[in-house]
Design a protein around this motif. Sequence first.
Motif, PDB file in Angstrom:
ATOM      1  N   ARG A  19     -65.342  32.899  27.220  1.00  0.00           N
ATOM      2  CA  ARG A  19     -65.821  32.347  25.978  1.00  0.00           C
ATOM      3  C   ARG A  19     -64.292  31.464  25.236  1.00  0.00           C
ATOM      4  NH1 ARG A  19     -70.767  35.892  24.327  1.00  0.00           N
ATOM      5  NH2 ARG A  19     -72.059  35.135  25.222  1.00  0.00           N
ATOM      6  N   LEU A  20     -63.253  32.929  24.809  1.00  0.00           N
ATOM      7  CA  LEU A  20     -62.103  32.131  23.922  1.00  0.00           C
ATOM      8  C   LEU A  20     -61.856  31.278  24.559  1.00  0.00           C
ATOM      9  CD1 LEU A  20     -61.977  35.590  21.975  1.00  0.00           C
ATOM     10  CD2 LEU A  20     -62.982  34.091  21.034  1.00  0.00           C
ATOM     11  N   SER A  21     -61.403  30.782  25.968  1.00  0.00           N
ATOM     12  CA  SER A  21     -61.168  30.578  26.623  1.00  0.00           C
ATOM     13  C   SER A  21     -61.112  29.303  26.310  1.00  0.00           C
ATOM     14  CB  SER A  21     -60.794  31.133  28.275  1.00  0.00           C
ATOM     15  OG  SER A  21     -60.341  32.407  28.129  1.00  0.00           O
ATOM     16  N   LYS A  22     -62.581  29.353  26.346  1.00  0.00           N
ATOM     17  CA  LYS A  22     -63.262  27.206  26.558  1.00  0.00           C
ATOM     18  C   LYS A  22     -63.150  26.746  24.950  1.00  0.00           C
ATOM     19  CE  LYS A  22     -66.342  24.346  27.635  1.00  0.00           C
ATOM     20  NZ  LYS A  22     -66.185  23.430  26.270  1.00  0.00           N
ATOM     21  N   THR A  23     -63.421  28.629  24.386  1.00  0.00           N
ATOM     22  CA  THR A  23     -62.619  27.743  22.521  1.00  0.00           C
ATOM     23  C   THR A  23     -61.435  26.940  22.243  1.00  0.00           C
ATOM     24  OG1 THR A  23     -64.569  28.982  22.228  1.00  0.00           O
ATOM     25  CG2 THR A  23     -62.920  28.212  20.586  1.00  0.00           C
ATOM     26  N   TYR A  24     -60.398  27.667  23.396  1.00  0.00           N
ATOM     27  CA  TYR A  24     -58.758  26.909  23.318  1.00  0.00           C
ATOM     28  C   TYR A  24     -59.091  25.208  24.072  1.00  0.00           C
ATOM     29  CZ  TYR A  24     -53.882  27.565  23.703  1.00  0.00           C
ATOM     30  OH  TYR A  24     -52.924  26.777  23.899  1.00  0.00           O
TER      31      TYR A  24
END
Length: 194
Positions: A120-125
Amino acid sequence: MAASDLAQTSTNPGPEQREEILAMGERLFGTGSPDFQRTLLRQVHSSLWLPSSQTPDQRKAAIRAALWALKEIVPSDAAEGLLAAQMVATHNGAMECFRRAMAEGQTFEGRDVNLKHAQRLSKTYLDQLAALDKHRGRGQQTITVKRVNVEAGGQAIVGSVQTSMTGGPAQPRAPHWRWREGRRGGVRGLRSRN
């Protein structure tokens, strides 16, 4: 952590180095406001994982790496400065989740939860990176053609056309469908190549 605090935590900086670190704030956050700089520096510092088991040199290296990342984003205004700070925090959070997922003795459930958070954090990045590009006017542009009239004797390409990277003429890709001419030169319909 304020820029002045950062200057004091560096390995015995001289007066020239201290001034350089203090002047770095505008390059890091795209604004000359000292309050804005101090607030964002403190927030970025708080987002770093700096456990007590790390040596002071390891902590300083982590702080320098975060500042380097901010510098490389090159924010041109306060909005880009805010986004740059969020991008550094998001990246650090994702990497921490990846680290925890791969920790020795981690349970399957713990690994699964941490990998999901990291994803999720990678997608947010990636979303933040796209927002930065859009703000800078470099977002992907799409042109949609709704209606095309082809007169008798005219030609049309149904498919995608790409320009060459060297700026030369456009090179059409072979279309999947072709126009078929009737006996009297009129267009009868589409015909598949297959």
